[in-house]
Design a protein around this motif. Structure first.
Motif, PDB file in Angstrom:
ATOM      1  N   GLU A 155       0.832  -1.199   0.000  1.00 20.52           N
ATOM      2  CA  GLU A 155       0.000   0.000   0.000  1.00 20.52           C
ATOM      3  C   GLU A 155       0.875   1.261   0.000  1.00 20.52           C
ATOM      4  OE1 GLU A 155      -3.917   0.801   2.466  1.00 20.52           O
ATOM      5  OE2 GLU A 155      -2.143   1.183   3.701  1.00 20.52           O
ATOM      6  N   ALA A 156       1.949   1.229   0.778  1.00 21.32           N
ATOM      7  CA  ALA A 156       2.820   2.405   0.882  1.00 21.32           C
ATOM      8  C   ALA A 156       3.536   2.682  -0.442  1.00 21.32           C
ATOM      9  CB  ALA A 156       3.843   2.200   2.003  1.00 21.32           C
ATOM     10  N   VAL A 157       4.043   1.644  -1.091  1.00 19.55           N
ATOM     11  CA  VAL A 157       4.795   1.870  -2.331  1.00 19.55           C
ATOM     12  C   VAL A 157       3.840   2.266  -3.460  1.00 19.55           C
ATOM     13  CG1 VAL A 157       6.363   0.851  -4.031  1.00 19.55           C
ATOM     14  CG2 VAL A 157       6.671   0.351  -1.603  1.00 19.55           C
ATOM     15  N   ILE A 158       2.671   1.658  -3.499  1.00 19.28           N
ATOM     16  CA  ILE A 158       1.692   2.078  -4.507  1.00 19.28           C
ATOM     17  C   ILE A 158       1.326   3.541  -4.290  1.00 19.28           C
ATOM     18  CG2 ILE A 158      -0.698   1.754  -5.306  1.00 19.28           C
ATOM     19  CD1 ILE A 158      -0.107  -1.104  -5.601  1.00 19.28           C
ATOM     20  N   GLY A 159       1.109   3.903  -3.025  1.00 12.92           N
ATOM     21  CA  GLY A 159       0.841   5.303  -2.714  1.00 12.92           C
ATOM     22  C   GLY A 159       2.002   6.188  -3.167  1.00 12.92           C
ATOM     23  N   HIS A 160       3.204   5.793  -2.784  1.00 10.91           N
ATOM     24  CA  HIS A 160       4.396   6.588  -3.108  1.00 10.91           C
ATOM     25  C   HIS A 160       4.472   6.892  -4.608  1.00 10.91           C
ATOM     26  CE1 HIS A 160       8.748   7.694  -2.459  1.00 10.91           C
ATOM     27  NE2 HIS A 160       8.789   7.393  -3.755  1.00 10.91           N
ATOM     28  N   GLU A 161       4.370   5.859  -5.422  1.00  5.68           N
ATOM     29  CA  GLU A 161       4.492   6.079  -6.876  1.00  5.68           C
ATOM     30  C   GLU A 161       3.319   6.907  -7.394  1.00  5.68           C
ATOM     31  OE1 GLU A 161       7.383   5.402  -7.689  1.00  5.68           O
ATOM     32  OE2 GLU A 161       7.789   4.016  -6.046  1.00  5.68           O
ATOM     33  N   TYR A 162       2.137   6.643  -6.868  1.00  3.78           N
ATOM     34  CA  TYR A 162       0.980   7.415  -7.301  1.00  3.78           C
ATOM     35  C   TYR A 162       1.168   8.898  -6.955  1.00  3.78           C
ATOM     36  CZ  TYR A 162      -3.597   9.271  -8.054  1.00  3.78           C
ATOM     37  OH  TYR A 162      -4.623  10.060  -8.512  1.00  3.78           O
ATOM     38  N   PHE A 163       1.654   9.168  -5.742  1.00  8.15           N
ATOM     39  CA  PHE A 163       1.810  10.574  -5.318  1.00  8.15           C
ATOM     40  C   PHE A 163       2.879  11.286  -6.146  1.00  8.15           C
ATOM     41  CE2 PHE A 163       0.478   8.546  -1.110  1.00  8.15           C
ATOM     42  CZ  PHE A 163      -0.862   8.605  -1.472  1.00  8.15           C
ATOM     43  N   HIS A 164       3.850  10.519  -6.661  1.00 10.55           N
ATOM     44  CA  HIS A 164       4.850  11.113  -7.550  1.00 10.55           C
ATOM     45  C   HIS A 164       4.209  11.766  -8.778  1.00 10.55           C
ATOM     46  CE1 HIS A 164       8.893  10.552  -6.187  1.00 10.55           C
ATOM     47  NE2 HIS A 164       8.892   9.224  -6.188  1.00 10.55           N
ATOM     48  N   ASN A 165       3.018  11.316  -9.138  1.00 12.14           N
ATOM     49  CA  ASN A 165       2.441  11.880 -10.351  1.00 12.14           C
ATOM     50  C   ASN A 165       2.363  13.410 -10.255  1.00 12.14           C
ATOM     51  OD1 ASN A 165       1.320  11.527 -13.011  1.00 12.14           O
ATOM     52  ND2 ASN A 165      -0.619  12.237 -12.121  1.00 12.14           N
ATOM     53  N   TRP A 166       2.119  13.920  -9.036  1.00 12.80           N
ATOM     54  CA  TRP A 166       2.191  15.372  -8.844  1.00 12.80           C
ATOM     55  C   TRP A 166       3.562  15.802  -8.358  1.00 12.80           C
ATOM     56  CZ3 TRP A 166      -0.767  19.229 -10.532  1.00 12.80           C
ATOM     57  CH2 TRP A 166      -2.018  18.881 -11.067  1.00 12.80           C
ATOM     58  N   THR A 167       4.054  15.160  -7.317  1.00 11.25           N
ATOM     59  CA  THR A 167       5.335  15.577  -6.741  1.00 11.25           C
ATOM     60  C   THR A 167       6.456  14.744  -7.354  1.00 11.25           C
ATOM     61  OG1 THR A 167       4.821  14.132  -4.856  1.00 11.25           O
ATOM     62  CG2 THR A 167       4.357  16.461  -4.603  1.00 11.25           C
ATOM     63  N   GLY A 168       6.869  15.164  -8.525  1.00  9.72           N
ATOM     64  CA  GLY A 168       7.909  14.447  -9.265  1.00  9.72           C
ATOM     65  C   GLY A 168       7.658  14.543 -10.757  1.00  9.72           C
ATOM     66  N   ASN A 169       6.397  14.273 -11.156  1.00  9.69           N
ATOM     67  CA  ASN A 169       6.118  14.244 -12.589  1.00  9.69           C
ATOM     68  C   ASN A 169       5.556  15.576 -13.097  1.00  9.69           C
ATOM     69  OD1 ASN A 169       6.853  11.666 -11.947  1.00  9.69           O
ATOM     70  ND2 ASN A 169       5.083  10.655 -12.850  1.00  9.69           N
ATOM     71  N   ARG A 170       4.472  16.037 -12.502  1.00  8.75           N
ATOM     72  CA  ARG A 170       3.940  17.353 -12.921  1.00  8.75           C
ATOM     73  C   ARG A 170       4.962  18.449 -12.622  1.00  8.75           C
ATOM     74  NH1 ARG A 170      -1.752  17.723 -14.574  1.00  8.75           N
ATOM     75  NH2 ARG A 170      -1.540  19.978 -14.329  1.00  8.75           N
ATOM     76  N   VAL A 171       5.533  18.401 -11.435  1.00  7.75           N
ATOM     77  CA  VAL A 171       6.680  19.276 -11.148  1.00  7.75           C
ATOM     78  C   VAL A 171       7.867  18.350 -10.916  1.00  7.75           C
ATOM     79  CG1 VAL A 171       7.666  21.042  -9.661  1.00  7.75           C
ATOM     80  CG2 VAL A 171       5.193  20.979 -10.055  1.00  7.75           C
TER      81      VAL A 171
END
Ligand code: TRP
Ligand code: ZN
Length: 896
Positions: free
Chosen positions: A295-311
């Protein structure tokens, strides 16, 4: 000797790339043995004139280069092992490169590689250059159009980032798929996956009502193990909407599980690639801890979509911009999931469990990094090989630095700062300064006269600050004076730079409260405010605070919730710690006090010759443990944490010089002592926390019961009594889930005679030999067992299921043994074995080899004879290292 050289890259040398590459078109003719890539783009000069287009490429064959439609021969460009240089004169130049690579030969797992017959890519940080020549740096952002061509039976599924635009059948049994990612992105977020997979999917609506398709792909036959992953993905999506107001920006979001993977997972835009260990789950084969980790790693990668990918990051020195922030977001997500549905008091203690786990990781991995030759600020000043800087400092300390900002601003202002960050920088590649500027704009507006200038030093300075605590109580004036001093000595490479300015004080947020001698919270006054809890801002080398209306000598509850990543120097009596362990209203603080007692007892035990348990600190631990075992107001998950003894690796970070064998012996002694003295209570807990016969559920409450029950089992089994081992055997025979079977197996393997444990190991293997993730567990249990010495480990390496080529397998056996088997590794033959494995791995997978090399990079902190033995091993490694990755680690380790 090394065959690769990497010059040192310095943060201040960053220069903007001389060209824009707004669009790129890639055609991959996929083949496991030889893949052909056609790369087409227009390079636009930023400034008129003559410029050389510098494109990185590694392990590639150049088939042809065309510039503005003309074939160029080798005399017109320059090409070496790292770079293709194309001199250009026109403002806009059309480039076409045809290149080839060999996925099946790629054991480094960077670039395009084969895992279980399927094709995957890994591009972060510098893997794209193993697919084609390109400006492989995060500040060059392009829109990707990707055409995948391949054999339709070998690769029925051909995936890339963004949206599937078209598919078509080609003659000769091939097919083609065209993907387009509407968002410009750096090359490190590019991904391709091709092969045959099971797919589980779900359509959901985002907050604004857009329908999106969520998909989880896994190897054929694993499709029944992806339900938890898909649910976790949906929970991540909902949480980011609710807590951060951030919505999914794609029509389609894919996760693919890969067996061979260097790290946990990768946030490629719309096409995350995951280590299968963080995707696949079912009750029979997955532990409670793994359910949480998934759950944590899925969350982590998903959250990167904004914090990492969009910016994204302007350069790799800014790595913590995306990683620290995303780890923080994941920690908050996981905590919120643990607290879901609980009332506020229960929620606070449920969240404390997550905080405790995160602080343990920080102390074991990051505090030790800060003591060693690789110590670096969360924004490093230099590196040789960027892959070596995916560190606990960048990730975990980076998250602490974000958490401190959250603590200083409060949730509402922190969210306002995040909003401002996206308003300013959406679609850009930016720096850590840009992030804190956005935060500071909100902070300084809402806190007149204040700013984050001092706080920013956390980005520049390496090392774990120590904070020394001094207390003074005056009964006559009813005043309590607290004096704090911070100390930030130079560490790691900071020490080499002798003409550097001395390090400056940091802004350290310190959450604290006072208790009376009965353990009740005291309401006191500080600067006109009457409260039970205060947030002190320590921003000088030394500072004092005077609290008024303090009716009696108080007890200080310091650094609540671990509000800053510092090491406290605080002389507390056993009585004070016992009082805090009984009464501190802050769950984290209570755990910390109990742990501090255990640390004191273990350090004392490890330095006494006879390991006598007849000492006051051990008696204090026994008393506190005895009381906690009878406290039924605390949640089982929390009790399982507070009653666990600190690990040898955590204890090592408190010792100089380090004596791991003594610590391991002391820990075993205390474990056995507590198991014996409190046997009846452990036995009761063991029975009370058995769940009534019901199907397994990974929910936090059930997991808490299992954790406490299995901790009780472990304490009992440590005594090696016949009845305790019988308990473990019965549990193994009756378990309906992997958490319970593995805990039982571990107890048997660690504490029973081989004649008893071997049949259990054989049964376990026979049952699970077809599930690689469970076979990893089988190796790990043996790797960590105090009964496994180097000879036994070498025998295990001969097992047909063992291979160094699969990172999970190498981690489960080699890394576990080298990092977590304190009783066997710290012997001359242990270190020899370690060095040998570093070299073996270096030839296959430099990134993984460098991580293993780091296991002893703080060799100079060991006591003799370990120190000398490790030094010798490093000198030998220096002779034999091949890769730039391992070379950097060894160079830094020997240069201290
Ligand atoms: N960015 C990834 C994450 O933190 C991790 C990552 C970095 C990675 N480099 C990698 C994963 C190399 C695999 C291989 O989520
Ligand atoms: Zn990440």
């Amino acid at each position: 000797m090394r065959t690769e050289i990497s010059p040192t890259i310095n943060r201040h040398d960053w220069k903007a790339f001389a060209f824009h590459i707004p669009d790129i078109s890639l055609t991959l003719e996929l083949d496991n043995d030889l893949t052909t890539v056609t790369t087409q783009f227009t390079a636009t000069m930023l400034h008129e004139g003559q410029h050389v287009l510098e494109l990185q490429g590694e392990e590639l064959t150049l088939v042809s280069l065309k510039v503005n439609g003309q074939l160029w021969d080798a005399s017109r460009y320059s090409l070496d092992a790292q770079m293709l240089r194309i001199p250009l004169e026109t403002t806009d130049s059309q480039i076409e490169i045809i290149s080839q690579c060999s996925p099946a030969q790629n054991s480094a797992l960077m670039g395009l590689y084969v895992s279980n017959q399927q094709l995957f890519t890994q591009c972060e940080p510098e893997g794209f250059r193993r697919i084609t020549w390109f400006a492989d740096r995060p500040d060059v952002m392009s829109r990707y159009r990707v055409t995948l061509i391949g054999d339709a039976t070998r690769y029925p599924l051909m995936l890339s980032n963004g949206n599937l635009i078209a598919t078509k059948q080609l003659p000769d049994g091939r097919q083609q798929a065209i993907w387009e990612d509407p968002f410009p992105k750096p090359s490190y977020l590019f991904a391709v996956v091709a092969g045959n997979f099971d797919c589980r999917e779900k359509r959901v609506n985002t907050l604004s009502g857009r329908e999106v398709l969520l998909q989880v792909y896994s190897d054929l036959g694993d499709g029944d193990k992806t339900e938890w992953a898909l649910e976790s993905l949906e929970r991540s999506l909902r949480w980011d909407e609710q807590r951060f107001g951030l919505e999914l920006d794609l029509d389609r979001y894919m996760i693919v599980a890969a067996r061979d993977f260097n790290m946990g997972a990768m946030e490629n835009k719309g096409l995350n690639v995951f280590n299968s260990a963080y995707v696949l789950a079912d009750p029979q084969t997955t532990t409670d801890a793994s359910y949480r980790d998934i759950e944590a790693v899925i969350g982590h990668e998903y959250f990167h979509n904004w914090t990492g990918n969009r910016v994204t990051c302007r350069d790799w020195f800014q790595l913590s911009l995306k990683e620290g922030l995303t780890v923080f977001r994941e920690q908050e997500f996981s905590a919120d999931m643990l607290a879901d549905g609980l009332d506020s008091a229960e929620a606070a203690s449920a969240k404390a469990v997550k905080r405790i786990d995160d602080v343990c990781t920080l102390r074991v991995a990051q505090f030790s990094e800060d003591r060693g030759p690789m110590a670096h600020p969360i924004r490093p000043e230099s590196y040789e090989e960027i892959s070596n800087f995916y560190t606990a400092t960048i990730y975990e300390k980076g998250a602490e630095v974000i958490r401190m900002q959250h603590t200083l601003l409060g949730e509402a202002d922190f969210q306002a700062g995040i909003k401002e960050y996206f308003r300013r920088h959406d679609g850009q590649a930016v720096t850590c300064d840009d992030f804190i500027d956005a935060m500071d704009s909100v902070y300084s507006r809402n806190n007149p006269g204040k700013n984050l200038n001092t706080f920013r030093r956390w980005y520049q300075q390496a090392g774990t600050p120590t904070v020394t605590v001094q207390e003074q109580y005056d009964a006559a004036t009813r005043q309590y004076r607290l004096t704090l001093r911070q100390h930030n000595p130079a560490v790691g490479i900071e020490r080499l730079n002798t003409n550097a300015a001395p390090k400056q004080p940091l802004l350290i947020p310190i959450k604290m409260g006072l208790l009376n001698q009965q353990g009740q919270p005291l309401r006191v006054e500080l600067n006109g405010e009457h409260q039970h809890e205060f947030l002190l801002e320590l921003d000088q080398a030394e500072q004092s605070w005077t609290f008024n209306h303090v009716d009696s000598q108080p007890v200080l509850s310091m650094l609540r919730d671990f509000s800053a990543p510092v090491q406290l120097h605080h002389e507390q009596s056993l009585d004070t710690l016992q009082l805090l362990a009984r009464f501190d209203s802050n769950s984290f603080g209570r755990w910390e006090a109990a742990q501090q007692l255990a640390r004191m007892a273990l350090l004392a035990l490890s330095s006494s010759e006879q390991h006598s348990v007849d000492i006051a600190s051990v008696q204090a631990v026994v008393q506190v443990w005895e009381e906690l075992l009878q406290d039924h107001s605390l949640s089982p998950a929390y009790l399982a944490r507070i009653l666990s003894l600190p690990s040898v690796r955590e204890l090592q970070t408190l010792q100089d010089p380090m004596r791991p064998l003594d610590l391991a012996a002391a820990r075993h002694t205390l474990q056995v002592h507590l198991g014996t003295r409190l046997a009846t209570l452990w036995q009761q807990r063991y029975e009370q926390h058995q769940l009534p016969a019901q199907p397994y559920s990974p929910d936090a409450l059930s997991a808490g019961h299992r954790a406490l029950k299995n901790l009780a089992l472990h304490y009992l089994a440590a005594t090696a009594s016949y009845s305790a081992l019988a308990l473990a055997e019965t549990q193994y025979d009756n378990a309906n889930n992997m958490t319970d079977s593995l805990a039982a197996l571990q107890a048997i393997v660690y504490y029973a005679k081989p004649a008893v444990s071997q049949p259990y190991l054989d049964r376990f293997y026979a049952q699970w030999q077809h599930n690689p993730l469970v076979v990893d567990r089988w190796f790990s249990v043996q790797a960590c067992s105090p009964q496994t010495d180097v000879a036994a480990l070498r025998t295990l390496m001969q097992h047909p299921a063992f291979t160094l080529r699969n990172p999970n397998r190498a981690r489960s056996l080699i890394f576990q043994f080298c990092m977590n088997n304190s009783t066997s590794i710290h012997r001359p033959e242990g270190y020899e074995f370690w060095a040998e494995q570093v070299i073996a791995l270096d030839a296959l997978n430099p990134e993984i080899a460098a991580r293993l090399a780091r296991a002893f990079d703080n060799w100079a902190h060991y006591a003799e004879p370990q120190r000398h033995a490790l030094h010798t091993a490093f000198l030998r490694l220096q002779e034999q290292a091949q890769s730039a990755n391992v070379t950097e680690i060894i160079g830094k380790a020997l240069n201290i």
